[in-house]
Design an enzyme around this catalytic site. Structure first.
Site, short mmCIF file in Angstrom:
data_model
loop_
_atom_site.label_atom_id
_atom_site.label_comp_id
_atom_site.label_asym_id
_atom_site.label_seq_id
_atom_site.Cartn_x
_atom_site.Cartn_y
_atom_site.Cartn_z
N HIS A 118 0.82 -1.22 0.00
CA HIS A 118 0.00 0.00 0.00
C HIS A 118 0.85 1.27 0.00
O HIS A 118 0.32 2.36 -0.24
CB HIS A 118 -0.93 0.03 1.22
CG HIS A 118 -1.99 -1.01 1.20
ND1 HIS A 118 -2.85 -1.18 0.13
CD2 HIS A 118 -2.34 -1.96 2.11
CE1 HIS A 118 -3.69 -2.18 0.39
NE2 HIS A 118 -3.38 -2.68 1.58
N ASP A 146 -2.35 -10.64 -1.98
CA ASP A 146 -2.89 -10.08 -0.74
C ASP A 146 -4.37 -9.76 -0.97
O ASP A 146 -4.77 -9.41 -2.08
CB ASP A 146 -2.12 -8.80 -0.39
CG ASP A 146 -2.53 -8.19 0.93
OD1 ASP A 146 -1.78 -8.34 1.91
OD2 ASP A 146 -3.59 -7.54 0.98
N HIS A 201 -6.13 -7.32 -0.30
CA HIS A 201 -6.41 -5.94 -0.69
C HIS A 201 -5.65 -5.58 -1.97
O HIS A 201 -4.58 -6.13 -2.24
CB HIS A 201 -6.00 -4.97 0.43
CG HIS A 201 -6.63 -5.28 1.74
ND1 HIS A 201 -5.94 -5.85 2.78
CD2 HIS A 201 -7.92 -5.13 2.17
CE1 HIS A 201 -6.74 -6.02 3.81
NE2 HIS A 201 -7.96 -5.61 3.46
N ASP A 237 -3.99 -12.86 3.96
CA ASP A 237 -5.21 -12.27 4.51
C ASP A 237 -6.44 -12.51 3.66
O ASP A 237 -7.53 -12.03 3.99
CB ASP A 237 -5.03 -10.78 4.79
CG ASP A 237 -4.37 -10.01 3.67
OD1 ASP A 237 -4.01 -10.62 2.65
OD2 ASP A 237 -4.19 -8.79 3.82
#
Length: 370
Positions: A142, A178, A180, A270
């Site tokens: 991110h 991931d 996200h 995740d």
């Protein structure tokens, strides 16, 4: 050149104390028993212990990480940003953005995470090993060029890709599973064709003014990068079969046409069915399959070479088990660690609409199987 998988670790990644939090934001005054911030040192300590004690332990070679130099980080991040992060930590730290905590020990931890990631890439680039894994924290995907976000400050996958390009490679691919969208990694390479970025993630859109990227399949890159940013946005609740279908329908054909010289994996756990930060339904079986699909693709396209870096994964025990399953796949071994809790109904068609949308946006750049 060693066989197996080299795992890179540095104890100093544990030094950033993210403290207590209501999930990822400051503690709630309504709660008596406060939990730790989800991005805490315990999560990677458990990942390390599972790899050290699990059934694949004899197939792993542990290697020391190191601190990155400022010049190495400046290959991706502007020096003004690096200096601002250092000044923030030196002033006592705190929340550098709404989800990202830096404590008094964070600067050395950040350098250790960045340096250990670079060292893993270097091991593959030097031909010390075909396969390397940087077990670091915090996640980096991110982190944008000048913006800390989503627990991350420096973007490890971007640092690894720049390292590969500096070594003389011309085409590098980053695949990110991931849960996200890796908006930071997208931002680094959105206007470039020397790094192909593919992200498989749950649909979530923007979440703050500093996070304008949506993760939509419509974000395909601009200028020279048009067609080289691939967002595989999957509906919430997708499981093992949907992720495997997306890989075969999107990741595999694009990678084969692009012909990368190195594959970098942003490896988060995740997307598991039990993660507090995700709403997908992968089990250990699904992570094993992603690891094996990566290994098979690397064997066909890059002479077996790939380097992975740890991203998310916040269930204190199950994320570690899922990492073991991922590494089993990387090693092309059958599952050897039983899944203690992983059972959910798995609809292989759940991601079909998302896959079709990606193909619609990118069909003028890449050919897809019918």
């Amino acid at each position: 050149m060693t066989d197996g998988l080299q795992v890179f670790w540095d104890d100093r990644v544990l030094l950033n104390d993210t403290g207590l939090a209501f999930g990822e934001v400051p503690v709630s005054p309504l709660i008596d028993v406060q939990a730790k911030h989800v991005e805490n040192a315990d999560r990677v300590v458990n990942m390390r212990s599972v790899l050290q004690r699990g059934q694949i332990r004899d197939h792993l070679v542990w290697r020391d990480g190191r601190l990155a130099t400022i010049d190495e980080i400046a290959a991706s991040h502007p020096r003004g940003y690096i200096d601002a992060v250092r000044a923030f930590v030196d002033a006592g730290g705190g929340y550098i953005e709404e989800n990202t905590v830096l404590s008094a020990g964070a600067w050395e931890a950040l350098l250790a995470a960045a340096g250990t990631s670079i060292e893993a890439a270097d091991a593959v680039l030097r031909s010390d090993t075909l396969r390397a894994y940087a077990l670091v924290r915090p996640p980096g995907h991110h982190a944008q060029p000048e913006q800390a976000e989503g627990y991350g400050v420096f973007n490890h996958a971007a640092l690894m890709a720049e390292r590969a390009l500096a070594s003389g490679m011309r085409r590098v691919a980053i695949v990110d599973w991931d849960v996200h969208h890796g908006n930071g990694t997208q931002q680094f390479f959105y206007e470039r064709d020397d790094v192909l970025y593919l992200s498989l993630h749950m649909r979530h859109g923007t979440w703050s003014p500093t996070h304008p990227q949506t993760g939509s399949p419509a974000e395909i890159g601009v200028g020279p990068g048009m067609g080289y940013n691939v967002n595989i946005e999957l509906p919430l609740g997708c499981g093992d079969a949907a992720y495997a279908a997306a890989w075969r329908a999107i990741v595999e054909p694009i990678m084969e046409q692009y012909g990368p010289e190195l594959i970098i994996v942003s490896s988060g756990q995740d997307a598991s069915a039990y993660d507090p930060n995700g709403r997908q339904c992968l089990t250990m079986k699904g992570f094993h399959r992603l690891g094996r699909l990566t290994r098979d693709l690397a064997d066909r396209l890059t002479g077996g070479r790939f380097a992975a870096v740890q991203e998310g994964g916040y269930h204190l025990s199950y994320a570690a088990y899922c990492l073991h399953a991922t590494c089993e796949g990387f090693l092309a071994r059958q599952p050897e660690l039983d899944d203690p809790i992983g059972y959910l109904p798995d609809d292989p068609r759940h991601g079909d609409a998302g896959i079709a949308l990606v193909q619609t946006y990118l069909s003028r750049f890449w050919e897809f199987p019918r």
